[in-house]
Design a protein around this motif. Structure first.
Motif, PDB file in Angstrom:
ATOM      1  N   VAL B  88     -10.505 -25.775  -0.870  1.00 15.09           N
ATOM      2  CA  VAL B  88      -9.745 -26.401  -1.954  1.00 15.09           C
ATOM      3  C   VAL B  88     -10.034 -27.893  -1.996  1.00 15.09           C
ATOM      4  O   VAL B  88     -10.284 -28.466  -3.061  1.00 15.09           O
ATOM      5  CB  VAL B  88      -8.229 -26.143  -1.783  1.00 15.09           C
ATOM      6  CG1 VAL B  88      -7.429 -26.999  -2.761  1.00 15.09           C
ATOM      7  CG2 VAL B  88      -7.914 -24.669  -1.989  1.00 15.09           C
ATOM      8  N   GLU B  89     -10.034 -28.524  -0.832  1.00 15.29           N
ATOM      9  CA  GLU B  89     -10.263 -29.967  -0.817  1.00 15.29           C
ATOM     10  C   GLU B  89     -11.650 -30.318  -1.320  1.00 15.29           C
ATOM     11  O   GLU B  89     -11.833 -31.274  -2.079  1.00 15.29           O
ATOM     12  CB  GLU B  89     -10.040 -30.529   0.590  1.00 15.29           C
ATOM     13  CG  GLU B  89      -8.556 -30.577   0.917  1.00 15.29           C
ATOM     14  CD  GLU B  89      -8.239 -31.291   2.211  1.00 15.29           C
ATOM     15  OE1 GLU B  89      -9.172 -31.810   2.872  1.00 15.29           O
ATOM     16  OE2 GLU B  89      -7.051 -31.316   2.564  1.00 15.29           O
ATOM     17  N   SER B  90     -12.640 -29.543  -0.904  1.00 15.12           N
ATOM     18  CA  SER B  90     -13.989 -29.901  -1.347  1.00 15.12           C
ATOM     19  C   SER B  90     -14.176 -29.553  -2.830  1.00 15.12           C
ATOM     20  O   SER B  90     -14.886 -30.258  -3.545  1.00 15.12           O
ATOM     21  CB  SER B  90     -15.060 -29.273  -0.453  1.00 15.12           C
ATOM     22  OG  SER B  90     -15.192 -27.924  -0.738  1.00 15.12           O
ATOM     23  N   LEU B  91     -13.489 -28.509  -3.281  1.00 15.46           N
ATOM     24  CA  LEU B  91     -13.532 -28.196  -4.713  1.00 15.46           C
ATOM     25  C   LEU B  91     -13.004 -29.376  -5.533  1.00 15.46           C
ATOM     26  O   LEU B  91     -13.655 -29.840  -6.477  1.00 15.46           O
ATOM     27  CB  LEU B  91     -12.698 -26.935  -4.985  1.00 15.46           C
ATOM     28  CG  LEU B  91     -12.317 -26.675  -6.451  1.00 15.46           C
ATOM     29  CD1 LEU B  91     -13.541 -26.338  -7.286  1.00 15.46           C
ATOM     30  CD2 LEU B  91     -11.279 -25.559  -6.560  1.00 15.46           C
ATOM     31  N   PHE B  92     -11.826 -29.858  -5.177  1.00 16.40           N
ATOM     32  CA  PHE B  92     -11.233 -30.967  -5.936  1.00 16.40           C
ATOM     33  C   PHE B  92     -12.106 -32.224  -5.823  1.00 16.40           C
ATOM     34  O   PHE B  92     -12.299 -32.953  -6.794  1.00 16.40           O
ATOM     35  CB  PHE B  92      -9.821 -31.269  -5.415  1.00 16.40           C
ATOM     36  CG  PHE B  92      -8.802 -30.211  -5.784  1.00 16.40           C
ATOM     37  CD1 PHE B  92      -9.105 -29.213  -6.703  1.00 16.40           C
ATOM     38  CD2 PHE B  92      -7.525 -30.216  -5.214  1.00 16.40           C
ATOM     39  CE1 PHE B  92      -8.163 -28.240  -7.050  1.00 16.40           C
ATOM     40  CE2 PHE B  92      -6.582 -29.250  -5.554  1.00 16.40           C
ATOM     41  CZ  PHE B  92      -6.900 -28.257  -6.461  1.00 16.40           C
ATOM     42  N   ASP B  93     -12.610 -32.441  -4.645  1.00 11.13           N
ATOM     43  CA  ASP B  93     -13.421 -33.618  -4.400  1.00 11.13           C
ATOM     44  C   ASP B  93     -14.681 -33.623  -5.263  1.00 11.13           C
ATOM     45  O   ASP B  93     -14.993 -34.595  -5.962  1.00 11.13           O
ATOM     46  CB  ASP B  93     -13.783 -33.622  -2.904  1.00 11.13           C
ATOM     47  CG  ASP B  93     -14.390 -34.937  -2.495  1.00 11.13           C
ATOM     48  OD1 ASP B  93     -13.848 -35.974  -2.932  1.00 11.13           O
ATOM     49  OD2 ASP B  93     -15.395 -34.927  -1.756  1.00 11.13           O
ATOM     50  N   LEU B 100     -15.740 -33.266 -13.866  1.00 12.08           N
ATOM     51  CA  LEU B 100     -15.715 -31.982 -14.572  1.00 12.08           C
ATOM     52  C   LEU B 100     -14.613 -31.911 -15.612  1.00 12.08           C
ATOM     53  O   LEU B 100     -14.730 -31.212 -16.616  1.00 12.08           O
ATOM     54  CB  LEU B 100     -15.543 -30.830 -13.570  1.00 12.08           C
ATOM     55  CG  LEU B 100     -16.721 -30.553 -12.636  1.00 12.08           C
ATOM     56  CD1 LEU B 100     -16.422 -29.341 -11.765  1.00 12.08           C
ATOM     57  CD2 LEU B 100     -17.999 -30.319 -13.434  1.00 12.08           C
ATOM     58  N   GLN B 101     -13.571 -32.668 -15.374  1.00 15.88           N
ATOM     59  CA  GLN B 101     -12.432 -32.620 -16.263  1.00 15.88           C
ATOM     60  C   GLN B 101     -12.778 -33.102 -17.676  1.00 15.88           C
ATOM     61  O   GLN B 101     -12.167 -32.693 -18.637  1.00 15.88           O
ATOM     62  CB  GLN B 101     -11.294 -33.441 -15.651  1.00 15.88           C
ATOM     63  CG  GLN B 101      -9.919 -33.039 -16.109  1.00 15.88           C
ATOM     64  CD  GLN B 101      -9.642 -31.544 -15.908  1.00 15.88           C
ATOM     65  OE1 GLN B 101     -10.274 -30.881 -15.092  1.00 15.88           O
ATOM     66  NE2 GLN B 101      -8.732 -31.005 -16.711  1.00 15.88           N
ATOM     67  N   ASP B 102     -13.805 -33.965 -17.734  1.00 17.46           N
ATOM     68  CA  ASP B 102     -14.197 -34.483 -19.050  1.00 17.46           C
ATOM     69  C   ASP B 102     -14.768 -33.399 -19.963  1.00 17.46           C
ATOM     70  O   ASP B 102     -14.869 -33.583 -21.174  1.00 17.46           O
ATOM     71  CB  ASP B 102     -15.260 -35.585 -18.894  1.00 17.46           C
ATOM     72  CG  ASP B 102     -14.740 -36.734 -18.042  1.00 17.46           C
ATOM     73  OD1 ASP B 102     -13.481 -36.853 -17.923  1.00 17.46           O
ATOM     74  OD2 ASP B 102     -15.552 -37.485 -17.483  1.00 17.46           O
ATOM     75  N   HIS B 103     -15.172 -32.287 -19.378  1.00 23.63           N
ATOM     76  CA  HIS B 103     -15.782 -31.220 -20.182  1.00 23.63           C
ATOM     77  C   HIS B 103     -14.786 -30.152 -20.615  1.00 23.63           C
ATOM     78  O   HIS B 103     -15.162 -29.150 -21.211  1.00 23.63           O
ATOM     79  CB  HIS B 103     -16.929 -30.572 -19.385  1.00 23.63           C
ATOM     80  CG  HIS B 103     -17.951 -31.572 -18.949  1.00 23.63           C
ATOM     81  ND1 HIS B 103     -18.977 -31.991 -19.758  1.00 23.63           N
ATOM     82  CD2 HIS B 103     -18.068 -32.284 -17.802  1.00 23.63           C
ATOM     83  CE1 HIS B 103     -19.700 -32.904 -19.120  1.00 23.63           C
ATOM     84  NE2 HIS B 103     -19.171 -33.102 -17.937  1.00 23.63           N
ATOM     85  N   ASP B 166      -4.194 -34.887 -10.334  1.00 32.50           N
ATOM     86  CA  ASP B 166      -5.495 -35.465 -10.674  1.00 32.50           C
ATOM     87  C   ASP B 166      -6.163 -34.865 -11.902  1.00 32.50           C
ATOM     88  O   ASP B 166      -6.953 -35.534 -12.557  1.00 32.50           O
ATOM     89  CB  ASP B 166      -6.469 -35.280  -9.501  1.00 32.50           C
ATOM     90  CG  ASP B 166      -6.025 -36.076  -8.302  1.00 32.50           C
ATOM     91  OD1 ASP B 166      -5.469 -37.169  -8.509  1.00 32.50           O
ATOM     92  OD2 ASP B 166      -6.204 -35.602  -7.163  1.00 32.50           O
ATOM     93  N   PHE B 167      -5.882 -33.590 -12.174  1.00 34.65           N
ATOM     94  CA  PHE B 167      -6.785 -32.912 -13.102  1.00 34.65           C
ATOM     95  C   PHE B 167      -6.451 -32.862 -14.571  1.00 34.65           C
ATOM     96  O   PHE B 167      -7.167 -33.471 -15.361  1.00 34.65           O
ATOM     97  CB  PHE B 167      -7.175 -31.537 -12.553  1.00 34.65           C
ATOM     98  CG  PHE B 167      -8.208 -31.675 -11.491  1.00 34.65           C
ATOM     99  CD1 PHE B 167      -9.551 -31.824 -11.844  1.00 34.65           C
ATOM    100  CD2 PHE B 167      -7.859 -31.754 -10.168  1.00 34.65           C
ATOM    101  CE1 PHE B 167     -10.507 -32.017 -10.872  1.00 34.65           C
ATOM    102  CE2 PHE B 167      -8.821 -31.952  -9.200  1.00 34.65           C
ATOM    103  CZ  PHE B 167     -10.139 -32.072  -9.545  1.00 34.65           C
ATOM    104  N   GLY B 236     -14.184 -24.512 -20.858  1.00 33.41           N
ATOM    105  CA  GLY B 236     -14.918 -25.516 -20.095  1.00 33.41           C
ATOM    106  C   GLY B 236     -14.281 -25.915 -18.769  1.00 33.41           C
ATOM    107  O   GLY B 236     -14.703 -26.876 -18.137  1.00 33.41           O
ATOM    108  N   ASP B 237     -13.269 -25.171 -18.334  1.00 36.12           N
ATOM    109  CA  ASP B 237     -12.618 -25.510 -17.064  1.00 36.12           C
ATOM    110  C   ASP B 237     -13.152 -24.602 -15.959  1.00 36.12           C
ATOM    111  O   ASP B 237     -12.954 -23.389 -16.002  1.00 36.12           O
ATOM    112  CB  ASP B 237     -11.101 -25.342 -17.207  1.00 36.12           C
ATOM    113  CG  ASP B 237     -10.350 -25.850 -15.976  1.00 36.12           C
ATOM    114  OD1 ASP B 237     -11.005 -26.107 -14.939  1.00 36.12           O
ATOM    115  OD2 ASP B 237      -9.119 -25.980 -16.056  1.00 36.12           O
TER     116      ASP B 237
END
Lengths: 503, 377
Positions: B88-93, B100-103, B166-167, B236-237
């Motif tokens: 989970v941490e590396s995914l968010f990182d 990625l959120q911009d897409h 964050d997302f 796109g998420d």
């Protein structure tokens, strides 16, 4: 939008997750919160001192588990049990095993109870973690006994022993007392009195003793457990300060809990005194010095000075525990020796080096009051055995055989009447606890009474079956089959040889 | 030349007098004491023992006979969850670094913020009431799965929070505060919130497990950690679907052991609450001398008239309609953000593929809510 710092982030992840219920009554969700008279005004401002999230918890604990189980595997693979300096150590491990491990398990269930019933998220978060920790402790301890049980007596029916034997009623009564109390009392009992005041003296000297005699696995159990306990101690401290600062009316309630649970915990630890002073043949520290260091210095002179400003005084009977420090381990060992024919861990004949160490560490008391008792066993190991099941204190469940520390040649035993029945106690500390809640303590389960009521069956064999061990597993270590087998193991491994060097 | 050390023969091959097949059983079976607790509660349920079969209407011929299909004890559980925490941490990182959120499509961003964040309260409430189960359930094997599941739920509540910070819109703690307002006041969430409050006031631990793991959770989790993945990807998420995969692993285990538990308990023919004593070797127990009067011959005084199967069916017929209604009530959150997803179809699918087969596996013949073999309306 400013980025959150570590503290803010931690808060965001762990706070405001519960809400004030809208469709049901708040008191239905927290039915016990008002039972004890504790007042909570704004507990949301309280922080738990360790700031542990799920992710951090599993990462840190996984590291610890890796380390610990690697040590365990090595110990098991290389016959660690045969490598200790003297197998009588394992008699002490048995005592610890069948008494402390169930206590860890009870603490696990208890922490869930506290976290569920106290509506303070800072506390709940720490108790959730601690509930897991306590299960961890029970299980890593059981793993040690599961291995030892293949080579030594006494462990193989620990569940029955725990349920039915008089000796185990001592730790059981302590945790059962907390499990049946209100959640705030339970919190003070365990998080503060047990964890903060006493766990250092439980795990540090015992781990040091284990290392000193060569029980690498148990040394690791002790150290690994203690690394969790430091978190629990911090919870105990911050929870207590929170209750004291929330409302002045909480102060006398907290004081009452401290008074009760200090003495409860102190008495529970009596066997630890023998595990430090008697069972290891190489001893890193005495009970007396450990008590001075971890309890007198750190707790009485450190902590309780800090608590003065809240109007909290040192717990009642604190002086009694200090007076007893020169007697405690000897008296407890004497009690265990009286009853060693009905216990799953054995006593042992003291050896010349034992007499010498005890004489040096306890110059004021050992030779004068206790050595003559232990000498009686030099010729016959059962010379000091008491017939029958012991009469026990109605509060702590320990046989009422403690001397008055002000006058060691007389007994300290106390009596009180309640509803036409006489109850006896080991000490003024336990008697006072009884008088404050007699309706609770008259419920205690007394194996002797249960035996007389026919629950254990009609024969001695039935009784041992109920206890979970056999007469061969009792009595004295150096004349036992465990000792004989240990010698054989050592021969098989070549450990009996000593090597000379010419030079 | 052999370096082999002579074998040191053990004096017994198995550690305990009771049989154990593996490490999990070694540290789990008989870990809870059953008899001879010293005192009874000071404040509530003052007639009950510390571990008392009367905390649930379910009866068992051996409370220690349940087994976790995954055999989790502390060591394997912690190691397993450590891997998930790293993932989970590396995914968010990585997602933050790549932006990625911009897409992500705006509609989905607004929706996901208003849907996923409030549900951290749902996860957390489940964790809290499982603590009740941990305290009162009978036997180490059962309370142990509840312990780890409670911890998982707490973990998921934190993962959702962490994601929420964050997302979706990078809203930080304001996003979480908004989520809590929705949970408390938005009409779409009120059914689910009320449901969780009812769970929090349920005392029978068997009923709590029914209400959570047989009713509401398959329905909500089926949307939250599974059904929405394709929709998220279409918008796109990729972060939420990846998070869902990790959570799904926990959910799968929760479903596995819940099924194992309920099929095991509903098959149990025990008619008295005290039958488990036989399995413990106390078949001749005369009752505790202290409470002899209340439990004079416990094995012949069943207080429950229904079988376990009937009890579970009764619970389900109470909780399942509530759960269906509460979850269907979530549809407006999708609609107002223009997210093409039918909660009703998802619910129907879960009922068909998970709940109805399980109900059948438990031997429950008919459940009015499920309308026999009919589809749910």
């Amino acid at each position: 939008m400013a980025k959150l710092g570590t503290t803010g982030r931690y808060r965001a992840l762990t706070r405001d997750l519960m809400w004030d219920p809208k469709s049901v009554d708040w008191k239905q969700v927290y039915p016990l919160v008002e039972a004890e008279g504790i007042i909570l005004k704004d507990p949301s401002r309280w922080e738990d001192p360790f700031r542990m999230t799920f992710n951090q918890y599993v990462k840190i604990q996984a590291e610890k588990e890796h380390l610990h189980h690697a040590i365990r595997h090595a110990f098991e693979a290389h016959h660690g049990h045969a490598r200790v300096v003297d197998s009588r150590w394992f008699e002490g491990v048995k005592a610890f095993a069948v008494a402390v491990q169930p206590a860890e398990y009870q603490a696990h269930r208890l922490m869930a109870y506290i976290g569920r019933n106290i509506p303070v998220e800072a506390i709940r978060f720490a108790t959730f973690n601690q509930a897991l920790d306590e299960l961890r402790h029970a299980q890593i301890e059981i793993k040690h006994y599961a291995y030892l049980s293949r080579y030594y007596d006494g462990f193989h029916a620990y569940a029955k022993t725990n349920e039915n034997l008089w000796f185990n009623t001592v730790p059981k009564s302590f945790f059962d007392d907390a499990l049946t109390a209100g959640p705030f009392e339970a919190l003070i009992a365990i998080a503060f009195s047990f964890e903060y005041v006493f766990t250092n003296i439980l795990f540090l000297p015992f781990a040091a003793s284990a290392a000193a005699v060569g029980d690498e696995h148990f040394a690791s159990v002790g150290k690994s457990v203690q690394s969790d306990e430091s978190r629990h101690m911090a919870l105990g401290m911050s929870a207590m300060k929170m209750l004291l600062e929330e409302d002045d009316r909480n102060v006398p309630i907290v004081q009452r809990y401290l008074d009760k649970w200090y003495w409860r915990a102190y008495r529970l630890f009596s066997v630890v005194a023998t595990l430090v002073d008697y069972y290891p043949r190489v001893r890193p520290i005495s009970w007396k010095r450990a008590f001075e260091m971890y309890v007198e210095e750190q707790v009485l002179h450190g902590l309780f000075k800090d608590l003065e400003k809240y109007g909290i005084r040192p717990p009642r009977n604190f002086e009694d525990s200090i007076k007893e420090k020169e007697h405690y381990s000897h008296v407890t060992m004497r009690i265990l020796d009286h009853a060693k024919q009905v216990n799953y861990f054995r006593g042992f004949k003291l050896q010349p080096d034992d007499y010498e160490w005890l004489h040096n560490e306890y110059p004021n008391t050992f030779d004068r009051y206790y050595a003559p008792f232990f000498r009686k066993m030099d010729d016959h190991v059962l010379a000091v055995a008491s017939p029958g099941l012991p009469a026990v204190c109605a509060v702590c469940q320990i046989p009422t055989e403690f001397p008055n520390p002000d006058n060691p040649s007389e007994m300290w035993t106390q009596y009180a009447e309640h509803k036409g029945k006489t109850y006896q106690f080991c000490s003024p500390g336990c008697k006072t606890i009884f008088l404050e809640e007699p309706e609770k303590y008259i419920q205690f389960w007394w194996p002797a009474e249960s035996y007389l009521s026919g629950e254990f069956g009609s024969t001695l064999e039935d009784m041992f079956e109920y206890f979970g061990f056999t007469p061969e597993e009792t009595n004295e270590h150096y004349s036992s089959r465990d000792y004989y087998r240990w010698i054989r193991y050592r021969e098989a491994l070549g450990l009996d040889r000593s090597f000379q060097v010419n030079g | 030349m052999s370096a082999r050390v002579k074998r040191v023969e053990p004096v017994r091959e198995r550690p305990w007098d009771w049989a154990t097949k593996n490490e999990y059983e070694e540290v789990t079976v008989r870990i809870q004491p059953y008899l001879h607790g010293h005192y009874r509660h000071k404040y509530r349920k003052t007639e009950y023992d510390i571990y008392d079969p009367r905390y649930t209407r379910l009866r068992s011929s051996n409370w220690d006979a349940f087994r976790d299909p995954k055999r989790f004890w502390y060591y394997p559980y912690t190691l397993n969850r450590k891997r998930m925490a790293d993932d989970v941490e590396s995914l968010f990182d990585r997602a933050l670094k790549l932006g990625l959120q911009d897409h992500v499509a705006d509609s989905w961003r607004r929706f996901s913020e208003e849907f996923y964040i409030p549900l951290r309260h749902y996860e957390y409430a489940g964790a809290v009431q499982l603590q009740h189960v941990v305290r009162y359930a009978m036997g180490g094997p059962i309370e142990q799965v509840a312990t780890y599941t409670a911890f998982d739920k707490q973990g998921r509540a934190q993962w959702l929070s962490s994601w929420g910070l964050d997302f979706p819109g990078g809203g930080g703690s304001a996003a979480l505060e908004h989520g809590k307002e929705l949970w408390l006041d938005d009409p779409a969430f009120q059914g689910l919130r009320e449901y969780m409050e009812q769970v929090l006031t349920t005392e029978d631990w068997g009923e709590v497990l029914t209400a959570l793991h047989l009713a509401v959770e398959p329905l909500v989790d089926g949307i939250l950690y599974d059904g929405l993945n394709a929709v998220a990807l279409a918008h796109g998420d990729v972060v939420l679907p990846e998070l869902s995969l990790i959570c799904q692993e926990q959910i799968k285990w929760q479903e596995q052991w819940s099924q194992a538990f309920f099929t095991w308990i509903t098959e149990d023919p025990a008619s008295s609450r005290w039958e488990y004593l036989k399995a413990l070797g106390y078949e001749n127990w005369p009752g505790d001398y202290r409470w002899g009067k209340t439990l004079s011959d416990p094995r012949e005084t069943p207080e429950e008239e229904l079988t376990n199967r009937e009890v579970v069916a009764e619970w389900l017929s109470l909780w399942l309609p509530r759960a269906l209604e509460a979850v269907r009530g979530l549809q407006p959150v999708f609609d107002r953000h223009g997210i093409p997803f039918s909660v009703a179809s998802s619910v129907e699918r879960t009922v068909d593929q998970a709940i109805r087969p399980l109900v059948r596996a438990m031997g429950i013949e008919s459940l009015p809510t499920l309308g026999g073999e009919q589809h749910v309306e």
